[in-house]
Write a protein that holds these residues in place. Sequence first.
Motif, mmCIF file in Angstrom:
data_model
loop_
_atom_site.group_PDB
_atom_site.id
_atom_site.type_symbol
_atom_site.label_atom_id
_atom_site.label_comp_id
_atom_site.label_asym_id
_atom_site.label_seq_id
_atom_site.Cartn_x
_atom_site.Cartn_y
_atom_site.Cartn_z
ATOM 1 N N UNK A 29 0.849 -1.188 0.000
ATOM 2 C CA UNK A 29 0.000 0.000 0.000
ATOM 3 C C UNK A 29 0.890 1.246 0.000
ATOM 4 N N UNK A 30 0.525 2.232 -0.784
ATOM 5 C CA UNK A 30 1.305 3.468 -0.851
ATOM 6 C C UNK A 30 1.135 4.276 0.421
ATOM 7 N N UNK A 31 2.218 4.892 0.846
ATOM 8 C CA UNK A 31 2.151 5.771 2.008
ATOM 9 C C UNK A 31 1.473 7.075 1.638
ATOM 10 N N UNK A 32 0.955 7.769 2.617
ATOM 11 C CA UNK A 32 0.333 9.060 2.366
ATOM 12 C C UNK A 32 1.370 10.049 1.870
ATOM 13 N N UNK A 33 0.968 10.890 0.940
ATOM 14 C CA UNK A 33 1.902 11.823 0.317
ATOM 15 C C UNK A 33 2.377 12.892 1.277
ATOM 16 N N UNK A 34 1.597 13.152 2.365
ATOM 17 C CA UNK A 34 1.992 14.221 3.267
ATOM 18 C C UNK A 34 2.921 13.738 4.373
ATOM 19 N N UNK A 35 3.300 12.448 4.361
ATOM 20 C CA UNK A 35 4.274 11.973 5.329
ATOM 21 C C UNK A 35 5.633 12.611 5.049
ATOM 22 N N UNK A 36 6.408 12.756 6.091
ATOM 23 C CA UNK A 36 7.734 13.360 5.947
ATOM 24 C C UNK A 36 8.601 12.488 5.054
ATOM 25 N N UNK A 37 9.242 13.112 4.089
ATOM 26 C CA UNK A 37 10.090 12.379 3.155
ATOM 27 C C UNK A 37 11.503 12.264 3.707
ATOM 28 N N UNK A 38 12.173 11.136 3.456
ATOM 29 C CA UNK A 38 13.555 10.988 3.923
ATOM 30 C C UNK A 38 14.496 11.924 3.179
ATOM 31 N N UNK A 39 15.582 12.279 3.831
ATOM 32 C CA UNK A 39 16.593 13.126 3.197
ATOM 33 C C UNK A 39 17.439 12.261 2.264
ATOM 34 N N UNK A 40 17.521 12.599 0.982
ATOM 35 C CA UNK A 40 18.318 11.790 0.053
ATOM 36 C C UNK A 40 19.789 11.744 0.473
ATOM 37 N N UNK A 47 3.942 8.438 -4.715
ATOM 38 C CA UNK A 47 2.713 8.636 -5.486
ATOM 39 C C UNK A 47 2.394 7.433 -6.369
ATOM 40 N N UNK A 48 3.419 6.613 -6.634
ATOM 41 C CA UNK A 48 3.220 5.445 -7.481
ATOM 42 C C UNK A 48 3.023 5.782 -8.936
ATOM 43 N N UNK A 49 3.612 6.893 -9.371
ATOM 44 C CA UNK A 49 3.390 7.362 -10.740
ATOM 45 C C UNK A 49 4.675 7.963 -11.299
ATOM 46 N N UNK A 50 4.998 7.610 -12.547
ATOM 47 C CA UNK A 50 6.183 8.154 -13.203
ATOM 48 C C UNK A 50 6.028 9.653 -13.425
ATOM 49 N N UNK A 51 7.168 10.318 -13.624
ATOM 50 C CA UNK A 51 7.138 11.745 -13.926
ATOM 51 C C UNK A 51 8.381 12.131 -14.714
ATOM 52 N N UNK A 52 8.309 13.290 -15.342
ATOM 53 C CA UNK A 52 9.457 13.844 -16.054
ATOM 54 C C UNK A 52 9.938 15.083 -15.314
ATOM 55 N N UNK A 53 11.236 15.204 -15.199
ATOM 56 C CA UNK A 53 11.828 16.335 -14.493
ATOM 57 C C UNK A 53 12.775 17.066 -15.438
ATOM 58 N N UNK A 54 12.604 18.373 -15.536
ATOM 59 C CA UNK A 54 13.490 19.211 -16.350
ATOM 60 C C UNK A 54 14.322 20.071 -15.410
ATOM 61 N N UNK A 55 15.621 20.092 -15.638
ATOM 62 C CA UNK A 55 16.528 20.906 -14.834
ATOM 63 C C UNK A 55 17.342 21.813 -15.756
ATOM 64 N N UNK A 56 17.618 23.013 -15.287
ATOM 65 C CA UNK A 56 18.333 23.979 -16.107
ATOM 66 C C UNK A 56 17.367 24.948 -16.756
ATOM 67 N N UNK A 57 17.662 25.367 -17.955
ATOM 68 C CA UNK A 57 16.842 26.340 -18.655
ATOM 69 C C UNK A 57 15.415 25.825 -18.842
#
Length: 308
Positions: free
Chosen positions: A1-12, A89-99
């Motif tokens: 089961x997915x955790x709630x999105x508002x739970x504290x996220x671990x520090x990478x 969230x259990x869902x893929x995403x795209x991340x753009x960094x830079x310009x």
Amino acid sequence: MLRKLDEELPVPHPAILTDDAAEILAFARSGLRSGLGCALVTLVEIQGGAARSLGAHMAVREDGLFCGFVSGGCVEAVVAAEAIQAIRAGCDRTLVLGKGSRFFDIVLPCGGSISLAIHVLRRSEPVDAVLAALASRQRAGLRYDARAQSLEFLRAAAEPGWEQGGFITSYRPATRIVLCGRSIELKMTISLAEAVGYDIIAFGGAGAEAVRPEQLDEDSGIAFLHHDLDKEMALLEIALASRAFYIGALGSERTHRRRCDELRRRGFSDASIARIKAPIGLFPKARDAGSLALSILADIAACHTAAR
């Protein structure tokens, strides 16, 4: 089961420092087998310059540990944080960094931008298949379908990039270096090759019984560090019959002329003999063992990169 999105996220936090694709995939597989959510991050588009090539990976676990690089080390923690959110969230995403990125405070040194596909791994079979192929010294690939949010194993490597709506990442087995000789040059070259992480086969003497042509695949290079042409001939014949991407031999131009004459006498064509890089190395007239070893490995690395 997915955790709630508002739970504290671990520090990478980086678990290991590596940019080796096999190690990164193995890290992801290990996390999945431990019951942890994992994401595989892939560099899928470059605008301008970039510190890494297309297909570069990161693997991120839901507990915050990650490995791999998609840039020069300045954005990886941000990428890992995004990947952890995707896992939750259990869902893929795209991340753009830079310009053009929503992270306006992150500016890439090259002034361009990179796009990253963050794929939440739902099964390990495609990753397992790639790792099995690499372990058996076979090239392989993965095809990421962003729409289906899935990975597909490919039995052959292809140029990384988008193809018919999917992104192809290619993998090659570890570079194998066969080193033959009985000298300080051999010892020093082994030391440097080990530091780089090459798959090394090394032996003294003629060594023809130690290597078979099938061991010299298209991701293998061989270097002869003898000071005696007679000792290298048997193995040199095996090397010329193989698919090795690099064959190099120690010795002066005069020595190499003698080598070529002997190979012609044994029935080898000029085209076959031309595969031999002699004098060996990327830069000429390296005299001390350390410089020669560096010159040899740099030459091998350059040739392997060109052969992609």
